[in-house]
Design a protein around this motif. Structure first.
Motif, short mmCIF file in Angstrom:
data_model
loop_
_atom_site.label_atom_id
_atom_site.label_comp_id
_atom_site.label_asym_id
_atom_site.label_seq_id
_atom_site.Cartn_x
_atom_site.Cartn_y
_atom_site.Cartn_z
N ARG A 46 -5.15 7.19 1.17
CA ARG A 46 -5.96 5.98 0.98
C ARG A 46 -6.55 5.96 -0.42
O ARG A 46 -7.00 6.99 -0.94
N ASP A 54 -5.57 -0.09 -0.97
CA ASP A 54 -4.36 0.47 -1.55
C ASP A 54 -4.05 1.85 -0.97
O ASP A 54 -4.86 2.45 -0.29
N ARG A 55 -2.86 2.32 -1.29
CA ARG A 55 -2.47 3.69 -0.96
C ARG A 55 -1.75 4.32 -2.15
O ARG A 55 -0.96 3.64 -2.82
N VAL A 99 1.47 3.75 -6.63
CA VAL A 99 0.42 3.07 -5.88
C VAL A 99 1.02 1.85 -5.21
O VAL A 99 1.79 1.09 -5.82
N ALA A 100 0.70 1.68 -3.93
CA ALA A 100 1.12 0.50 -3.18
C ALA A 100 -0.13 -0.34 -2.96
O ALA A 100 -1.01 0.02 -2.18
N LYS A 101 -0.22 -1.45 -3.67
CA LYS A 101 -1.44 -2.24 -3.69
C LYS A 101 -1.53 -3.15 -2.46
O LYS A 101 -0.57 -3.85 -2.12
N GLY A 102 -2.70 -3.13 -1.82
CA GLY A 102 -2.97 -4.03 -0.71
C GLY A 102 -2.27 -3.69 0.58
O GLY A 102 -2.31 -4.49 1.53
N ARG A 125 -2.97 -1.73 2.97
CA ARG A 125 -3.81 -1.52 4.15
C ARG A 125 -4.38 -2.83 4.69
O ARG A 125 -5.09 -2.82 5.71
N SER A 184 -0.30 -7.37 4.89
CA SER A 184 0.59 -6.78 3.89
C SER A 184 2.03 -6.73 4.41
O SER A 184 2.30 -6.32 5.54
N THR A 188 3.94 1.51 -9.82
CA THR A 188 3.48 0.50 -8.86
C THR A 188 4.65 0.01 -8.03
O THR A 188 5.72 -0.33 -8.57
#
Length: 247
Positions: free
Chosen positions: A17, A22-23, A38-41, A43, A47, A72
């Motif tokens: 987290r 994000d994760r 990073v995987a934005k949004g 959570r 998504s 990203t």
């Protein structure tokens, strides 16, 4: 958006987290080896990426390289979710051992096609693998995969003669991480004890395909001996322990 975007196959080894939605993902990719992204949004409830980026997922990703260390995720096409493995506590434990071993042994951003193929094959076999031990750390598939990763990372346990003195007509009774293999009684002062069945089991786990790991004759003792060889290598040569092995 400045930078470069590229497409690659990847397996999610770890997901952490980050911020509110994000994760941060630890990925092993077919083109570049270990990559952080990073995987934005993801959570957020709506998504479109979240369910496709769970640990052990195998996907085709679009990754954007910016100026920072983390890339990203801009696109995800799922290849294999491995949901069956994640939904079973025992198989998930086996999968997480394999994922952590990949993280520790292949930590560089460097292409290794054989390691990536071994990882995806391991996860494919895991989906159908039955519970074969009292705990995941002693599972034949977990042991076989780690031994094969050690092999691919440049280490192959020497099992045919004494790794210390070279004698090939003496009974091998132990394993020496310093010498890199099995040792005879004369050279076994500081070695881990290995039974003949343990040596045979380790050799079988190395030689057989991952899909046949369950067919290797393993007793609880020989499985524990195989695990001791693996952990001794991690500690002596790598200076680390896998947290998942103590679960």
């Amino acid at each position: 958006m400045a930078g470069r975007t590229y497409k690659t196959e990847a397996v999610v080894l770890r997901s952490i987290r980050f911020g509110e939605a994000d994760r941060v993902l630890h990925l092993y990719t077919s083109d570049r080896g270990r990559v952080g992204a990073v995987a934005k949004g993801v959570r957020k409830t709506k998504s479109r990426f979240g369910a496709r980026l769970e640990p052990l997922s195998h996907a085709e990703l679009m990754l954007h390289e910016g100026s920072g260390e983390l890339q990203t995720v801009t696109g995800v096409q799922l290849i294999a979710s491995h949901q069956a493995a994640r939904d079973d506590y025992y198989r998930l434990g086996v999968g997480l051992i394999g994922a952590e071993a990949m993280l520790r042994l292949f930590s560089e951003q460097e292409r290794n096609e054989r390691a990536f193929t071994a990882l995806t094959r391991f996860l494919d076999v895991l989906d159908e693998s039955p519970q074969a031990a009292e705990r995941p750390a002693l599972d034949p598939l977990a042991l076989a995969f780690q031994l094969k990763l050690l092999w691919l990372s440049g280490y192959l346990p020497h099992l045919t003669s004494c790794a210390e003195c070279g004698t090939d007509d003496a009974t091998l009774v132990g394993y020496s991480p310093r010498s890199g293999g099995a040792v005879c009684r004369t050279c076994a002062a500081d070695a881990l004890t290995l039974s003949p069945a343990g040596i045979t089991a380790i050799d079988g786990l190395l030689r057989r395909p991952l899909a046949e790991a369950g067919a290797v004759p393993l007793t609880e003792r020989s499985a524990r001996e195989a695990l001791s060889v693996i952990t001794a290598w991690y500690e002596f040569h790598g200076g680390f322990r896998l947290r998942t092995l103590s679960a």
